[in-house]
Design an enzyme around this catalytic site. Structure first.
Site, PDB file in Angstrom:
ATOM      1  N   GLY A 123       0.783  -1.294  -0.100  1.00  0.00           N
ATOM      2  CA  GLY A 123       0.078  -0.072  -0.143  1.00  0.00           C
ATOM      3  C   GLY A 123       0.861   1.224   0.078  1.00  0.00           C
ATOM      4  O   GLY A 123       1.738   1.203   0.491  1.00  0.00           O
ATOM      5  N   THR A 163       5.198   1.611   5.767  1.00  0.00           N
ATOM      6  CA  THR A 163       3.624   1.193   5.958  1.00  0.00           C
ATOM      7  C   THR A 163       3.219   1.995   6.917  1.00  0.00           C
ATOM      8  O   THR A 163       3.803   2.511   7.861  1.00  0.00           O
ATOM      9  CB  THR A 163       3.403  -0.238   6.020  1.00  0.00           C
ATOM     10  OG1 THR A 163       2.058  -0.236   6.704  1.00  0.00           O
ATOM     11  CG2 THR A 163       4.268  -0.993   7.699  1.00  0.00           C
ATOM     12  N   ASP A 193       0.734   1.439   8.360  1.00  0.00           N
ATOM     13  CA  ASP A 193       0.089   0.576   9.618  1.00  0.00           C
ATOM     14  C   ASP A 193       0.934   0.520  10.602  1.00  0.00           C
ATOM     15  O   ASP A 193       0.565   0.352  11.958  1.00  0.00           O
ATOM     16  CB  ASP A 193      -0.165  -0.721   8.958  1.00  0.00           C
ATOM     17  CG  ASP A 193      -1.188  -0.699   7.878  1.00  0.00           C
ATOM     18  OD1 ASP A 193      -1.953   0.195   7.529  1.00  0.00           O
ATOM     19  OD2 ASP A 193      -1.315  -1.837   7.206  1.00  0.00           O
ATOM     20  N   GLY A 244      -5.149   0.935   9.078  1.00  0.00           N
ATOM     21  CA  GLY A 244      -3.961   0.149  10.065  1.00  0.00           C
ATOM     22  C   GLY A 244      -4.306  -1.068  10.048  1.00  0.00           C
ATOM     23  O   GLY A 244      -3.486  -2.042  10.698  1.00  0.00           O
ATOM     24  N   ARG A 245      -5.167  -1.640   9.467  1.00  0.00           N
ATOM     25  CA  ARG A 245      -5.685  -3.378   9.185  1.00  0.00           C
ATOM     26  C   ARG A 245      -5.632  -3.817  10.738  1.00  0.00           C
ATOM     27  O   ARG A 245      -6.636  -3.331  11.312  1.00  0.00           O
ATOM     28  CB  ARG A 245      -4.370  -3.949   8.780  1.00  0.00           C
ATOM     29  CG  ARG A 245      -4.770  -5.273   7.798  1.00  0.00           C
ATOM     30  CD  ARG A 245      -3.798  -5.716   6.962  1.00  0.00           C
ATOM     31  NE  ARG A 245      -4.051  -5.188   5.448  1.00  0.00           N
ATOM     32  CZ  ARG A 245      -3.130  -5.337   4.473  1.00  0.00           C
ATOM     33  NH1 ARG A 245      -1.884  -5.499   4.838  1.00  0.00           N
ATOM     34  NH2 ARG A 245      -3.598  -5.088   3.467  1.00  0.00           N
ATOM     35  N   GLN A 282      -5.311   9.391   3.893  1.00  0.00           N
ATOM     36  CA  GLN A 282      -4.552   9.142   4.976  1.00  0.00           C
ATOM     37  C   GLN A 282      -2.919   8.667   4.692  1.00  0.00           C
ATOM     38  O   GLN A 282      -2.301   8.980   5.207  1.00  0.00           O
ATOM     39  CB  GLN A 282      -4.916   8.603   6.401  1.00  0.00           C
ATOM     40  CG  GLN A 282      -5.188   7.061   5.989  1.00  0.00           C
ATOM     41  CD  GLN A 282      -6.467   6.438   6.666  1.00  0.00           C
ATOM     42  OE1 GLN A 282      -6.446   6.308   7.883  1.00  0.00           O
ATOM     43  NE2 GLN A 282      -7.439   6.103   6.172  1.00  0.00           N
ATOM     44  N   ARG A 283      -3.028   8.114   3.425  1.00  0.00           N
ATOM     45  CA  ARG A 283      -1.638   7.423   3.235  1.00  0.00           C
ATOM     46  C   ARG A 283      -0.910   8.301   1.824  1.00  0.00           C
ATOM     47  O   ARG A 283       0.022   7.902   1.326  1.00  0.00           O
ATOM     48  CB  ARG A 283      -1.858   6.105   2.739  1.00  0.00           C
ATOM     49  CG  ARG A 283      -2.669   5.621   1.627  1.00  0.00           C
ATOM     50  CD  ARG A 283      -2.734   4.097   1.532  1.00  0.00           C
ATOM     51  NE  ARG A 283      -3.411   3.717   0.366  1.00  0.00           N
ATOM     52  CZ  ARG A 283      -3.675   2.497  -0.280  1.00  0.00           C
ATOM     53  NH1 ARG A 283      -3.838   1.602   0.942  1.00  0.00           N
ATOM     54  NH2 ARG A 283      -4.224   2.280  -1.151  1.00  0.00           N
TER      55      ARG A 283
HETATM   56  O1  F6P Z   1      -1.099  -1.979   4.357  1.00  0.00           O
HETATM   57  C1  F6P Z   1      -1.588  -0.512   4.159  1.00  0.00           C
HETATM   58  C2  F6P Z   1      -2.962  -0.382   4.014  1.00  0.00           C
HETATM   59  O2  F6P Z   1      -3.076   1.018   3.577  1.00  0.00           O
HETATM   60  C3  F6P Z   1      -3.890  -0.741   5.107  1.00  0.00           C
HETATM   61  O3  F6P Z   1      -4.025   0.168   6.046  1.00  0.00           O
HETATM   62  C4  F6P Z   1      -5.074  -1.012   4.480  1.00  0.00           C
HETATM   63  O4  F6P Z   1      -6.010  -1.871   5.075  1.00  0.00           O
HETATM   64  C5  F6P Z   1      -4.704  -1.616   3.214  1.00  0.00           C
HETATM   65  O5  F6P Z   1      -3.563  -1.209   2.829  1.00  0.00           O
HETATM   66  C6  F6P Z   1      -5.484  -1.309   2.068  1.00  0.00           C
HETATM   67  O6  F6P Z   1      -5.075  -1.958   0.844  1.00  0.00           O
HETATM   68  P1  F6P Z   1      -5.347  -1.595  -0.684  1.00  0.00           P
HETATM   69  O7  F6P Z   1      -4.391  -0.528  -0.822  1.00  0.00           O
HETATM   70  O8  F6P Z   1      -5.236  -2.904  -1.427  1.00  0.00           O
HETATM   71  O9  F6P Z   1      -6.690  -0.695  -0.815  1.00  0.00           O
END
Ligand code: F6P
Length: 405
Positions: free
Chosen positions: A11, A141, A143, A188-189, A293-294
């Site tokens: 991610g 990450t 997370d 954050g899983r 947020q990312r």
């Molecule tokens: O592992 C990082 C993350 O952003 C987690 O917080 C989130 O659950 C997941 O990836 C989302 O996955 P994708 O990028 O496949 O939507």
């Protein structure tokens, strides 16, 4: 002379490109390194021999600065689970073909715990087949769930975004005289680090977030409703931080999973919104911070971005010192003044493992974060990026669309 390759996986975060810059800049210092290849879509680019020559892509110090500030993964990403080599040696042969054909002596993989599985498997395969190709993992990450390392690049910027946004939501939510509940769903899983980081607002004297729910504590709908009622008796506008990974008996997830078997998590905020509406009946909204947020580098943490670059550079030095199958990690020496060192860990100790929010950080009611824990989070969100803008908008470094799949 040898060439090197670098790839980004998992991610996105605001800091992965800074780690790429760290690898690139450091590699330029070594006369034994010639070409620096970027693999498109993580390990998939190595398997398919889809690489770009980064020296002809990143052309100047300005490009490096712009890339450092650009969120997400400039080389694309993947969620590819490398099979065991005794199950599918063909894939490994393809990887070796690309690496040999391109004379690659070291491969740097910027990723999370799943990507460190690739680092581990590849380094074992190369050792078993007598290939002298170094494999080094550079962590990332939002997370923050990688073992051994104090924290992961990308987390600090995401935490800064979450706290800043929740601060702004707080201002908005208190304007009316009627009671209200605002539920903010945070990524954050299975680990509550990012949700917990929203409590840094308490260090500024804010009472929000009034409630914080993390996956490390079993969730109960009844206790949640009691908590909300109690907070409404004290505050006109109640702000709730909830982790996407909270489980409820009804189940809110689609059931879809990625290649690693991880569920696509989304919807707990909306579910709790409905619970508050039907059981309490006050004004209620839910906000899913989702991918913002990312990838919101306009709220990036300078500490995070500087560290991401430094740990990428350290990865190059580690490979050149002859090590392989390692992941670069941070060890915190002190919170105040904040000091960290960069060290080396075995990829096998990090691959596929998760690090959870310590129980001691969570209050006895299981619905907020203790004040002493804030000294863990606060140093990671310090400092701002001096953003390069165009037309008033932060500028990004991007490869031509045709290069990416
Ligand atoms: O592992 C990082 C993350 O952003 C987690 O917080 C989130 O659950 C997941 O990836 C989302 O996955 P994708 O990028 O496949 O939507």
């Amino acid at each position: 002379m040898m060439n090197i390759a670098v790839a980004q996986s998992g991610g996105p975060t605001c800091a992965i490109n800074a780690s790429l810059v760290g690898v690139f800049k450091e590699a330029l210092k070594f006369s034994e390194i010639d070409a620096i290849f970027g693999s498109i879509n993580g390990i998939e680019g190595i398997i398919e021999n889809h690489l770009v020559d980064l020296k002809t892509t990143i052309l100047s110090n300005n490009d490096m600065e712009l890339l450092r500030q650009t969120p997400s993964t400039v080389l694309g990403s993947c969620r590819y689970k490398l099979p065991d080599w005794n199950e599918d040696v063909e894939t490994y042969k393809k990887i070796v073909n690309t690496l040999k054909q391109r004379n690659i002596g070291a491969f740097f993989y910027i990723g999370g715990n799943d990507s460190m599985d690739t680092v581990n498997k590849l380094s074992e395969y190369f050792a078993n087949t007598g290939l002298d190709i170094k494999v080094i993992g550079i962590p990332k990450t939002i997370d923050n769930d990688l073992c051994i390392t104090d924290h992961t690049p990308g987390f600090g910027s995401a935490a800064k975004y979450v706290a800043t946004t929740m601060h702004e939501i707080t201002r908005d939510s208190i304007v009316y005289s009627i009671p209200s509940v605002t539920i903010v769903e945070i990524m954050g899983r299975h680990a509550g680090w990012l949700t917990a980081s929203s409590a840094v607002l308490h260090a500024m004297g804010e009472t929000a977030p009034h409630l914080v729910y993390v996956p490390e504590v079993e969730f109960s709908k009844e206790s949640f409703l009691d908590d909300v009622r109690q907070q409404l008796s004290k505050h006109k506008a109640v702000i709730v931080a909830v982790s996407e990974g909270i489980e409820v008996p009804e189940g809110v997830q689609s059931g879809l999973v990625d290649n690693f078997g991880h569920k696509y998590l989304s919807g707990i905020g909306k579910y709790l919104e409905d619970v508050v509406r039907s059981e309490i009946g006050c004004k209620v909204r839910s906000i899913e911070l989702n991918v913002m947020q990312r990838c919101s580098s306009h709220l990036g943490s300078r500490t995070d971005i500087d560290e991401a670059e430094a740990i990428g550079a350290a990865g190059v030095r580690t490979a050149l010192s002859g090590q392989t199958g390692k992941v670069m990690v941070f060890r915190r020496i002190e919170d105040m003044p904040y000091t960290v060192t960069i060290e080396v860990a075995d990829a096998s100790d990090i691959a596929n493992k998760e690090k959870f929010l310590p129980k001691k950080y969570i209050n006895s009611a299981g619905n907020n974060i203790r004040d002493f824990a804030l000294s863990y989070f606060l140093p990671l969100i310090q400092g701002d990026l001096n953003l390069i803008t165009e037309q008033g908008i932060p500028k990004h470094f991007a490869l031509h669309e045709s290069v990416l799949k």
